[in-house]
Write an enzyme that holds these catalytic residues in place. Sequence first.
Site, short mmCIF file in Angstrom:
data_model
loop_
_atom_site.label_atom_id
_atom_site.label_comp_id
_atom_site.label_asym_id
_atom_site.label_seq_id
_atom_site.Cartn_x
_atom_site.Cartn_y
_atom_site.Cartn_z
N GLU A 265 29.18 21.40 49.65
CA GLU A 265 29.02 22.11 50.91
C GLU A 265 29.46 23.57 50.81
O GLU A 265 29.74 24.21 51.82
CB GLU A 265 29.81 21.39 52.00
CG GLU A 265 29.32 19.97 52.25
CD GLU A 265 30.25 19.18 53.15
OE1 GLU A 265 30.17 19.37 54.38
OE2 GLU A 265 31.04 18.38 52.63
N SER B 268 28.20 16.89 56.03
CA SER B 268 26.89 17.54 56.11
C SER B 268 25.75 16.58 55.82
O SER B 268 24.65 17.00 55.45
CB SER B 268 26.81 18.74 55.13
OG SER B 268 27.68 19.76 55.56
N SER C 4 25.75 25.12 63.81
CA SER C 4 26.81 24.13 63.85
C SER C 4 27.14 23.73 65.28
O SER C 4 26.90 24.48 66.24
CB SER C 4 28.06 24.66 63.14
OG SER C 4 27.84 24.81 61.76
#
Length: 334
Positions: A38, A174, A308
Amino acid sequence: MGTGEESRPDPSTEGPTSGEGAADGVRVAILAGGLSHERDVSLRSGRRVAAALRDQGLHVEVLDVDADLLPALERLRPDVVWPLVHGSTGEDGSLQDLLALLGLPFVGTAAAGCRLASRKPVAKAVLRAAGLPTPDYAALPQSLFREVGAQSVLRAVEDRLGLPLVVKPAGGGSALGVTVVSEASQLPGAMVACFAYGDEALIERRVDGTEVAVSVVDLGDGPRALPAVEIVTDGPYDYDARYNPGRSEYFVPARLDEAQTRTVGDLAVAVHRTLGLRHLSRTDMILEDAGTAWFLDINVAPGMTETSLFPQAAQADGPLDDLYVDIVRAALRG
Protein backbone atom coordinates in the site's frame (compact mmCIF):
# COMPACT_ATOMS: atom_id res chain seq x y z
CA MET A 1 14.89 1.65 2.73
CA GLY A 2 12.80 3.30 0.04
CA THR A 3 12.02 1.73 -3.28
CA GLY A 4 13.24 4.47 -5.58
CA GLU A 5 13.54 8.22 -5.77
CA GLU A 6 10.58 8.54 -8.14
CA SER A 7 8.24 7.34 -5.36
CA ARG A 8 9.75 9.24 -2.45
CA PRO A 9 8.02 12.25 -0.91
CA ASP A 10 9.83 15.40 -2.01
CA PRO A 11 9.64 18.07 0.71
CA SER A 12 10.71 20.72 -1.81
CA THR A 13 7.44 20.22 -3.73
CA GLU A 14 5.15 20.18 -0.72
CA GLY A 15 4.60 23.93 -0.41
CA PRO A 16 5.47 26.38 2.39
CA THR A 17 6.12 25.02 5.85
CA SER A 18 5.01 28.02 7.84
CA GLY A 19 2.45 30.74 7.83
CA GLU A 20 0.31 32.98 9.98
CA GLY A 21 -1.42 31.29 12.89
CA ALA A 22 1.16 28.50 12.93
CA ALA A 23 -0.60 26.69 15.81
CA ASP A 24 1.98 27.87 18.32
CA GLY A 25 4.85 26.79 16.08
CA VAL A 26 3.93 23.09 16.16
CA ARG A 27 6.23 20.95 14.01
CA VAL A 28 4.65 17.86 12.48
CA ALA A 29 6.45 14.95 10.82
CA ILE A 30 4.17 12.88 8.59
CA LEU A 31 5.42 9.36 7.93
CA ALA A 32 4.40 7.98 4.54
CA GLY A 33 5.54 5.35 2.08
CA GLY A 34 7.27 2.32 3.54
CA LEU A 35 7.64 -1.00 1.79
CA SER A 36 4.15 -2.51 1.98
CA HIS A 37 1.87 -3.17 -0.99
CA GLU A 38 0.00 0.00 0.00
CA ARG A 39 3.00 2.29 -0.44
CA ASP A 40 1.49 4.44 -3.18
CA VAL A 41 -1.74 4.97 -1.23
CA SER A 42 0.30 5.95 1.81
CA LEU A 43 2.26 8.54 -0.17
CA ARG A 44 -0.95 10.08 -1.49
CA SER A 45 -2.44 10.14 2.00
CA GLY A 46 0.65 11.80 3.44
CA ARG A 47 0.76 14.54 0.83
CA ARG A 48 -2.91 15.42 1.26
CA VAL A 49 -2.73 15.63 5.05
CA ALA A 50 0.48 17.65 4.82
CA ALA A 51 -1.17 20.15 2.47
CA ALA A 52 -4.17 20.50 4.78
CA LEU A 53 -2.01 21.12 7.85
CA ARG A 54 0.17 23.62 6.00
CA ASP A 55 -2.94 25.50 4.94
CA GLN A 56 -3.60 25.92 8.66
CA GLY A 57 -0.09 27.26 9.26
CA LEU A 58 1.61 24.25 10.82
CA HIS A 59 5.23 23.39 10.05
CA VAL A 60 5.10 20.04 8.24
CA GLU A 61 7.61 17.69 6.68
CA VAL A 62 6.83 14.37 4.97
CA LEU A 63 9.30 11.57 5.69
CA ASP A 64 9.61 8.14 4.10
CA VAL A 65 10.00 5.10 6.32
CA ASP A 66 13.48 4.01 5.28
CA ALA A 67 17.06 4.08 6.52
CA ASP A 68 17.02 7.88 6.60
CA LEU A 69 14.00 8.10 8.93
CA LEU A 70 15.73 8.24 12.30
CA PRO A 71 18.34 10.83 11.25
CA ALA A 72 15.53 12.91 9.71
CA LEU A 73 13.51 12.78 12.93
CA GLU A 74 16.59 13.76 14.91
CA ARG A 75 17.15 16.72 12.58
CA LEU A 76 13.52 17.82 12.53
CA ARG A 77 12.76 17.23 16.22
CA PRO A 78 8.99 17.25 15.60
CA ASP A 79 6.49 18.07 18.31
CA VAL A 80 4.21 15.35 16.98
CA VAL A 81 4.43 12.55 14.40
CA TRP A 82 1.52 11.45 12.23
CA PRO A 83 2.10 7.91 10.90
CA LEU A 84 0.24 7.40 7.62
CA VAL A 85 1.93 4.18 6.61
CA HIS A 86 -0.70 1.62 5.60
CA GLY A 87 -0.29 -2.11 6.16
CA SER A 88 2.53 -4.14 7.76
CA THR A 89 4.79 -2.03 10.02
CA GLY A 90 2.56 1.02 9.71
CA GLU A 91 -0.40 -0.56 11.49
CA ASP A 92 0.87 -3.63 13.36
CA GLY A 93 2.28 -1.69 16.32
CA SER A 94 5.95 -1.84 15.40
CA LEU A 95 6.20 1.73 14.11
CA GLN A 96 4.23 2.93 17.12
CA ASP A 97 6.63 1.10 19.45
CA LEU A 98 9.56 2.79 17.70
CA LEU A 99 8.03 6.24 18.14
CA ALA A 100 7.39 5.49 21.81
CA LEU A 101 11.04 4.43 22.22
CA LEU A 102 12.07 7.74 20.70
CA GLY A 103 9.79 9.62 23.11
CA LEU A 104 7.81 11.23 20.28
CA PRO A 105 4.10 11.97 20.66
CA PHE A 106 2.17 10.58 17.70
CA VAL A 107 -1.27 10.57 16.14
CA GLY A 108 -3.25 7.37 16.37
CA THR A 109 -3.49 4.24 18.44
CA ALA A 110 -0.69 3.04 20.68
CA ALA A 111 1.13 -0.19 19.85
CA ALA A 112 -1.04 -2.52 21.95
CA GLY A 113 -4.27 -1.45 20.24
CA CYS A 114 -2.64 -1.59 16.83
CA ARG A 115 -1.66 -5.21 17.39
CA LEU A 116 -5.24 -6.14 18.23
CA ALA A 117 -6.73 -4.24 15.31
CA SER A 118 -4.26 -5.04 12.54
CA ARG A 119 -4.76 -8.82 12.63
CA LYS A 120 -8.29 -9.33 11.36
CA PRO A 121 -8.89 -12.69 13.08
CA VAL A 122 -7.66 -11.28 16.41
CA ALA A 123 -9.87 -8.21 16.14
CA LYS A 124 -12.88 -10.34 15.25
CA ALA A 125 -12.23 -12.69 18.19
CA VAL A 126 -11.93 -9.80 20.66
CA LEU A 127 -15.06 -8.09 19.35
CA ARG A 128 -17.08 -11.32 19.26
CA ALA A 129 -16.08 -11.99 22.89
CA ALA A 130 -17.42 -8.52 23.70
CA GLY A 131 -20.76 -9.44 22.10
CA LEU A 132 -20.37 -7.43 18.89
CA PRO A 133 -21.66 -9.03 15.66
CA THR A 134 -19.14 -10.23 13.10
CA PRO A 135 -19.64 -12.93 10.42
CA ASP A 136 -18.56 -16.53 11.08
CA TYR A 137 -15.00 -17.18 9.93
CA ALA A 138 -11.94 -19.38 9.97
CA ALA A 139 -8.31 -18.19 10.00
CA LEU A 140 -5.95 -20.63 8.29
CA PRO A 141 -2.21 -20.35 7.60
CA GLN A 142 -0.72 -21.39 4.29
CA SER A 143 1.39 -24.03 6.04
CA LEU A 144 -1.75 -25.89 7.16
CA PHE A 145 -2.82 -26.41 3.55
CA ARG A 146 0.55 -28.02 2.80
CA GLU A 147 0.52 -30.20 5.92
CA VAL A 148 -3.07 -31.44 5.83
CA GLY A 149 -3.88 -31.17 2.14
CA ALA A 150 -5.63 -28.29 0.39
CA GLN A 151 -8.64 -30.29 -0.81
CA SER A 152 -9.46 -31.59 2.66
CA VAL A 153 -9.18 -28.13 4.21
CA LEU A 154 -11.31 -26.46 1.55
CA ARG A 155 -13.96 -29.18 1.87
CA ALA A 156 -14.16 -28.47 5.61
CA VAL A 157 -14.47 -24.74 4.90
CA GLU A 158 -17.39 -25.31 2.52
CA ASP A 159 -19.13 -27.70 4.92
CA ARG A 160 -18.81 -25.36 7.92
CA LEU A 161 -19.16 -21.87 6.47
CA GLY A 162 -21.11 -22.54 3.29
CA LEU A 163 -21.23 -20.19 0.31
CA PRO A 164 -20.84 -17.37 -0.56
CA LEU A 165 -17.60 -16.53 1.19
CA VAL A 166 -15.06 -13.72 1.28
CA VAL A 167 -11.38 -14.70 1.34
CA LYS A 168 -8.91 -12.04 2.47
CA PRO A 169 -5.41 -11.80 3.98
CA ALA A 170 -5.41 -11.79 7.77
CA GLY A 171 -3.42 -8.54 7.70
CA GLY A 172 -3.13 -5.56 5.37
CA GLY A 173 -5.79 -3.47 3.75
CA SER A 174 -7.01 -1.70 0.61
CA ALA A 175 -8.82 -4.94 -0.38
CA LEU A 176 -5.57 -6.39 -1.74
CA GLY A 177 -5.85 -10.15 -2.12
CA VAL A 178 -9.60 -10.15 -1.39
CA THR A 179 -11.93 -12.41 -3.40
CA VAL A 180 -15.67 -12.99 -3.20
CA VAL A 181 -16.35 -16.70 -3.68
CA SER A 182 -19.80 -17.62 -5.00
CA GLU A 183 -19.01 -21.15 -6.22
CA ALA A 184 -16.84 -23.88 -4.75
CA SER A 185 -14.72 -23.98 -7.90
CA GLN A 186 -13.55 -20.42 -7.18
CA LEU A 187 -12.19 -21.19 -3.73
CA PRO A 188 -8.72 -22.60 -4.68
CA GLY A 189 -7.97 -19.57 -6.85
CA ALA A 190 -9.12 -17.24 -4.09
CA MET A 191 -6.69 -18.87 -1.67
CA VAL A 192 -3.80 -18.45 -4.12
CA ALA A 193 -4.67 -14.75 -4.57
CA CYS A 194 -4.88 -14.28 -0.82
CA PHE A 195 -1.57 -15.96 -0.02
CA ALA A 196 0.18 -13.63 -2.48
CA TYR A 197 -0.30 -10.93 0.19
CA GLY A 198 0.26 -12.84 3.40
CA ASP A 199 0.77 -16.23 5.03
CA GLU A 200 -2.60 -16.42 6.77
CA ALA A 201 -6.07 -16.31 5.24
CA LEU A 202 -9.28 -15.11 6.82
CA ILE A 203 -12.21 -16.98 5.26
CA GLU A 204 -15.45 -15.29 6.21
CA ARG A 205 -19.13 -15.92 5.58
CA ARG A 206 -20.40 -13.23 3.20
CA VAL A 207 -23.19 -11.02 4.50
CA ASP A 208 -25.50 -9.22 2.08
CA GLY A 209 -26.67 -5.70 2.73
CA THR A 210 -25.55 -2.08 2.54
CA GLU A 211 -21.79 -1.53 2.68
CA VAL A 212 -21.04 1.25 5.13
CA ALA A 213 -17.88 2.79 6.59
CA VAL A 214 -18.09 4.74 9.85
CA SER A 215 -15.15 6.83 10.98
CA VAL A 216 -14.61 7.73 14.62
CA VAL A 217 -12.70 10.63 16.11
CA ASP A 218 -11.61 10.87 19.73
CA LEU A 219 -10.11 14.23 20.65
CA GLY A 220 -10.06 13.71 24.39
CA ASP A 221 -13.73 13.89 25.31
CA GLY A 222 -14.65 10.39 24.16
CA PRO A 223 -15.07 8.79 20.74
CA ARG A 224 -17.85 9.98 18.44
CA ALA A 225 -18.96 8.71 15.07
CA LEU A 226 -18.69 10.88 11.98
CA PRO A 227 -21.42 10.69 9.32
CA ALA A 228 -21.58 7.20 7.81
CA VAL A 229 -20.38 6.71 4.22
CA GLU A 230 -22.41 4.36 2.01
CA ILE A 231 -20.46 2.65 -0.77
CA VAL A 232 -22.04 1.54 -4.04
CA THR A 233 -19.75 -0.01 -6.64
CA ASP A 234 -20.01 -1.87 -9.93
CA GLY A 235 -18.64 -5.16 -8.70
CA PRO A 236 -16.43 -5.84 -5.66
CA TYR A 237 -15.11 -2.89 -3.67
CA ASP A 238 -11.53 -3.84 -4.58
CA TYR A 239 -8.31 -1.82 -4.82
CA ASP A 240 -9.23 -0.32 -8.19
CA ALA A 241 -12.72 0.62 -7.01
CA ARG A 242 -11.29 2.28 -3.90
CA TYR A 243 -8.63 4.48 -5.45
CA ASN A 244 -9.63 5.15 -9.06
CA PRO A 245 -12.47 7.68 -9.33
CA GLY A 246 -15.52 6.50 -11.24
CA ARG A 247 -15.72 2.87 -10.11
CA SER A 248 -17.58 3.64 -6.89
CA GLU A 249 -20.31 6.00 -5.80
CA TYR A 250 -20.41 7.34 -2.26
CA PHE A 251 -23.34 8.72 -0.29
CA VAL A 252 -22.38 10.94 2.64
CA PRO A 253 -24.24 10.78 4.90
CA ALA A 254 -25.38 7.26 4.06
CA ARG A 255 -28.97 6.78 2.94
CA LEU A 256 -30.08 5.37 6.29
CA ASP A 257 -32.97 6.17 8.57
CA GLU A 258 -32.43 7.47 12.10
CA ALA A 259 -32.42 4.04 13.74
CA GLN A 260 -29.98 2.60 11.17
CA THR A 261 -27.69 5.61 11.52
CA ARG A 262 -27.62 5.10 15.27
CA THR A 263 -26.94 1.36 14.84
CA VAL A 264 -23.88 1.78 12.60
CA GLY A 265 -22.53 4.68 14.65
CA ASP A 266 -22.89 2.74 17.90
CA LEU A 267 -21.06 -0.25 16.40
CA ALA A 268 -18.14 1.89 15.21
CA VAL A 269 -17.79 3.58 18.62
CA ALA A 270 -18.04 0.21 20.41
CA VAL A 271 -15.29 -1.23 18.18
CA HIS A 272 -13.08 1.80 18.84
CA ARG A 273 -13.55 1.48 22.59
CA THR A 274 -13.28 -2.31 22.80
CA LEU A 275 -9.98 -2.44 20.93
CA GLY A 276 -8.52 0.48 22.91
CA LEU A 277 -8.04 2.77 19.91
CA ARG A 278 -7.07 6.43 20.01
CA HIS A 279 -7.66 9.66 18.06
CA LEU A 280 -9.18 8.20 14.88
CA SER A 281 -10.33 4.96 13.30
CA ARG A 282 -12.61 3.67 10.56
CA THR A 283 -14.85 0.63 10.85
CA ASP A 284 -16.09 -1.16 7.74
CA MET A 285 -19.37 -3.02 8.10
CA ILE A 286 -22.40 -4.46 6.34
CA LEU A 287 -25.87 -3.35 7.42
CA GLU A 288 -28.35 -6.15 6.78
CA ASP A 289 -31.91 -5.39 5.77
CA ALA A 290 -33.00 -7.01 9.04
CA GLY A 291 -31.16 -4.24 10.90
CA THR A 292 -27.99 -5.92 12.18
CA ALA A 293 -24.70 -4.15 11.49
CA TRP A 294 -21.91 -6.72 11.00
CA PHE A 295 -18.30 -5.77 11.71
CA LEU A 296 -15.90 -6.55 8.85
CA ASP A 297 -12.68 -4.63 9.45
CA ILE A 298 -11.11 -1.84 11.48
CA ASN A 299 -8.49 0.63 10.24
CA VAL A 300 -6.24 2.45 12.71
CA ALA A 301 -4.50 4.45 9.96
CA PRO A 302 -7.33 5.08 7.48
CA GLY A 303 -6.49 6.31 4.01
CA MET A 304 -6.59 10.05 3.39
CA THR A 305 -6.53 10.15 -0.43
CA GLU A 306 -9.02 12.01 -2.60
CA THR A 307 -11.31 8.96 -2.71
CA SER A 308 -10.75 7.75 0.87
CA LEU A 309 -13.66 7.35 3.24
CA PHE A 310 -12.40 9.13 6.37
CA PRO A 311 -11.96 12.52 4.65
CA GLN A 312 -15.40 12.21 3.05
CA ALA A 313 -16.98 11.61 6.44
CA ALA A 314 -15.00 14.42 8.05
CA GLN A 315 -15.98 16.93 5.37
CA ALA A 316 -19.64 16.08 5.92
CA ASP A 317 -19.15 16.85 9.61
CA GLY A 318 -17.27 20.16 9.33
CA PRO A 319 -14.09 21.77 7.97
CA LEU A 320 -11.61 18.99 7.18
CA ASP A 321 -8.49 21.08 7.79
CA ASP A 322 -9.74 22.12 11.23
CA LEU A 323 -10.30 18.48 12.20
CA TYR A 324 -6.77 17.52 11.17
CA VAL A 325 -5.36 20.30 13.36
CA ASP A 326 -7.57 19.15 16.25
CA ILE A 327 -6.22 15.61 15.83
CA VAL A 328 -2.64 16.90 15.99
CA ARG A 329 -3.44 18.87 19.14
CA ALA A 330 -5.04 15.79 20.69
CA ALA A 331 -1.83 13.85 20.01
CA LEU A 332 0.19 16.58 21.70
CA ARG A 333 -1.97 16.21 24.80
CA GLY A 334 -1.28 12.45 24.83
